[in-house]
Design an enzyme around this catalytic site. Sequence first.
Site, PDB file in Angstrom:
ATOM      1  CB  CYS A   4       7.648  19.642  -3.760  1.00  0.00           C
ATOM      2  SG  CYS A   4       7.797  20.221  -5.502  1.00  0.00           S
ATOM      3  NE  ARG A  29       3.920  19.615   1.569  1.00  0.00           N
ATOM      4  CZ  ARG A  29       4.039  21.297   1.812  1.00  0.00           C
ATOM      5  NH1 ARG A  29       3.324  20.884   3.192  1.00  0.00           N
ATOM      6  NH2 ARG A  29       4.638  22.203   1.673  1.00  0.00           N
ATOM      7  CD1 TRP A  77       0.448  20.338  -7.933  1.00  0.00           C
ATOM      8  CD2 TRP A  77       1.243  22.248  -8.618  1.00  0.00           C
ATOM      9  NE1 TRP A  77      -0.060  21.451  -8.326  1.00  0.00           N
ATOM     10  CE2 TRP A  77       0.832  22.397  -9.037  1.00  0.00           C
ATOM     11  CE3 TRP A  77       2.450  23.197  -9.006  1.00  0.00           C
ATOM     12  CZ2 TRP A  77       0.318  23.037  -9.320  1.00  0.00           C
ATOM     13  CZ3 TRP A  77       2.232  24.875  -9.159  1.00  0.00           C
ATOM     14  CH2 TRP A  77       0.694  24.181  -9.246  1.00  0.00           C
ATOM     15  CG  ASN A 103       8.406  22.788  -1.373  1.00  0.00           C
ATOM     16  OD1 ASN A 103       7.546  23.774  -1.695  1.00  0.00           O
ATOM     17  ND2 ASN A 103       7.762  22.676  -0.556  1.00  0.00           N
ATOM     18  N   GLY A 104      10.146  25.491  -4.175  1.00  0.00           N
ATOM     19  CA  GLY A 104      10.045  27.093  -3.656  1.00  0.00           C
ATOM     20  C   GLY A 104      10.196  26.716  -5.104  1.00  0.00           C
ATOM     21  CD  GLU A 487     -15.436  25.622   0.226  1.00  0.00           C
ATOM     22  OE1 GLU A 487     -15.367  27.067  -0.438  1.00  0.00           O
ATOM     23  OE2 GLU A 487     -15.689  24.498   0.146  1.00  0.00           O
ATOM     24  CE  LYS A 491     -13.489  22.454  -1.939  1.00  0.00           C
ATOM     25  NZ  LYS A 491     -14.128  22.971  -0.998  1.00  0.00           N
ATOM     26  CD  GLU A 494     -11.080  21.918  -5.079  1.00  0.00           C
ATOM     27  OE1 GLU A 494      -9.876  22.307  -4.917  1.00  0.00           O
ATOM     28  OE2 GLU A 494     -12.336  22.106  -3.459  1.00  0.00           O
ATOM     29  CG  HIS A 510     -27.982  42.691 -12.320  1.00  0.00           C
ATOM     30  ND1 HIS A 510     -28.867  43.698 -12.835  1.00  0.00           N
ATOM     31  CD2 HIS A 510     -28.510  42.541 -10.580  1.00  0.00           C
ATOM     32  CE1 HIS A 510     -29.399  44.129 -11.095  1.00  0.00           C
ATOM     33  NE2 HIS A 510     -28.747  43.189 -10.036  1.00  0.00           N
ATOM     34  CE  LYS A 613      -4.912  19.940   2.214  1.00  0.00           C
ATOM     35  NZ  LYS A 613      -6.760  20.182   1.923  1.00  0.00           N
TER      36      LYS A 613
HETATM   37  C1  F6R Z   1     -10.269  24.183  -1.965  1.00  0.00           C
HETATM   38  C2  F6R Z   1      -8.934  24.482  -1.441  1.00  0.00           C
HETATM   39  C3  F6R Z   1      -8.347  25.707  -1.372  1.00  0.00           C
HETATM   40  C4  F6R Z   1      -7.638  26.322  -0.188  1.00  0.00           C
HETATM   41  C5  F6R Z   1      -6.599  27.193  -0.808  1.00  0.00           C
HETATM   42  C6  F6R Z   1      -6.118  27.899   0.696  1.00  0.00           C
HETATM   43  O1  F6R Z   1     -10.894  23.260  -1.653  1.00  0.00           O
HETATM   44  O2  F6R Z   1      -8.755  23.884  -0.797  1.00  0.00           O
HETATM   45  O3  F6R Z   1      -8.609  26.868  -2.284  1.00  0.00           O
HETATM   46  O4  F6R Z   1      -8.226  26.823   0.261  1.00  0.00           O
HETATM   47  O5  F6R Z   1      -5.179  27.273  -1.274  1.00  0.00           O
HETATM   48  O6  F6R Z   1      -5.613  27.148   1.410  1.00  0.00           O
HETATM   49  P1  F6R Z   1      -4.933  27.661   2.536  1.00  0.00           P
HETATM   50  O7  F6R Z   1      -6.283  27.539   3.857  1.00  0.00           O
HETATM   51  O8  F6R Z   1      -3.925  26.212   2.850  1.00  0.00           O
HETATM   52  O9  F6R Z   1      -4.096  28.210   2.979  1.00  0.00           O
END
Ligand code: F6R
Length: 618
Positions: A4, A29, A77, A103-104, A487, A491, A494, A510, A613
């Site tokens: 959060c 967040r 969150w 948070n946690g 990647e 993208k 998500e 395969h 995030k």
């Molecule tokens: C995807 C994304 C996540 C982060 C992952 C690691 O777009 O943002 O997959 O890459 O949660 O986050 P960090 O880099 O902050 O450890």
Amino acid sequence: MPMCGIVGYVGQKQALEIIVAGLRRLEYRGYDSAGVAVISEGELEVRKKAGKLANLESLLGTDPLPASTTGIGHTRWATHGGPTDSNAHPHLSEDRSVAVIHNGIIENFSELRDELTASGVLLASETDTEVVAHLLAQAIPVANGDLPEAMRRVCRRLEGAFTLVAIDRAQPDLVVAARRNSPLVVGVGQGENFLASDVAAFVDHTREALELGQDQVVAMTAHEILVTDFDGAPVEVKPFHVDWDASAAEKGGYELFMLKEIAEQPKAVADSLRGRMNKESRIQLDEMHMDEGLLRSINKVVVIACGTAANAGMVAKYAIEHWTRLPVEVELASEFRYRDPIVGPDSLVIAISQSGETMDTLMALRHAKAQGARTLAICNTVGSTIPRESDAVLYTYAGPEIAVASTKAFLTQIIAAYLVGLYLAQVRGTMFEDEIRAVFTELHGMPEKVDRVLDTTEPVRALARDLSAATSVLFLGRHVGYPVALEGALKLKELAYMHAEGFAAGELKHGPIALIEEGVPVIVVVPSPKGRAILHDKIVSNIQEVRARGAVVIAIAEEGDETIAKHADHVIRIPAVPTLMQPLVATVPLQVFACEMATARGLDVDQPRNLAKSVTVE
Ligand code: F6R
């Protein structure tokens, strides 16, 4: 709650305005409910609301809070308890004497809740946080009214990860916070002070900050900041200066943070390279603080990371192995410590993390340290936990990344990991100096190449719009194109909430080729025909395999690769660059594709559903 956003303020100004503006900055967040509490005339006043921050703001419009210069705010969150008004933070003690945000996760919360219930306390929510409010209210009289001491007493009883911030109606000029395994920074102002999970929340007001360590409690008034450990012993905390200003955390004319961050990539790459080769053409990573003798003694590299950062690690594996001849393993951090990994003093463990707070990565890092491994963080957030707990750190200079989907962090993580690879090659003598210089020069040319990709995104946008009704998109790549494919798929999943999968192109036959049917879009990252021609030939065969089964092939191919045109339905051009540089240009159209696809589907690009995030739970 796990990931959060937290803001606390005490000073001379109206707390509410500062807190809501801070929450706006932290909304990335977590964004399924929000709330604020202030102290006015000896009473705690709370407003909280499920949904995005805008819902709380409308509530504050119809039911305003009284003026106050002390307050706390939270954006949530959800984990324990759904995203409802009553589960939103702040939580009050039964007597309304203290308000708490968190948070946690408090792991022993059911035990504590049972104890409170047995003593007659009625809980108003399903959260683990609320128990802290009640425990704190009980501890304050025992601590003779001393809120920081009460907080320490409570913290000693808590298990798990938490940042807690509390205010007490009897002490209107004081905000108290505690931290264990969850982010918290202090912003030091003039006649005002701030607390937040991230400096973005207060960078409008001050760029001077303090890093809190684990198991510390901070007591903050407008003029004083006192930090102790959980036993009450004073501790020294390290000040740091935030080297970006508030405008970096704003949209600056772009409609979306993600668009802004995609556009910032040339600068981010340039910033991450700046100053890292000296006049003698040697890679210079002095700020990394890692002993050269030690780097000569390691016999393997292990990268631990999650999501996009893990994809960056996979790209780096190809380069680091090639340059250093050291074996490089890339492991998803969430799997690492649960499988008894073979690491020790001869291993260099590199934790890659944009936020520096990802709990899976942090726990994997701690496990590696416990096995005696040497640890290095590649991180974008100064003062965050992962670099603090690593032996050494190399920062990426992407600037704040606000959109939930990672873009500029990915490119700069590749740059930083490449620099580590080149540095290892230099120290261990596995590359000649001119070879290292040549690679660095190529890296140096990449911002301009990325810029060129950004200038020509219209065809990929148009394609995204045309394909926006697709139900599934596959991504293929070989060699470094394989993590790029992963990647691209990540993208799209998500952002567009669409089935998307990345495959090593050779693996398709395969099994996954069974997914191909008439009209399925397949995006193929085509290796440079000049790099290793065989890779190019093989991918052409893979394209033919899927096309023969009805796939619509979109090739991401370099300028001048004319053979590809006859094999693909669409070709998106990227500048011709050496093989190991290709991920830096090939990823960009995939980011744009996902962003445009989500926009075409009417989705919230910056804040996709179910995501946050910074993932501070395991
Ligand atoms: C995807 C994304 C996540 C982060 C992952 C690691 O777009 O943002 O997959 O890459 O949660 O986050 P960090 O880099 O902050 O450890």
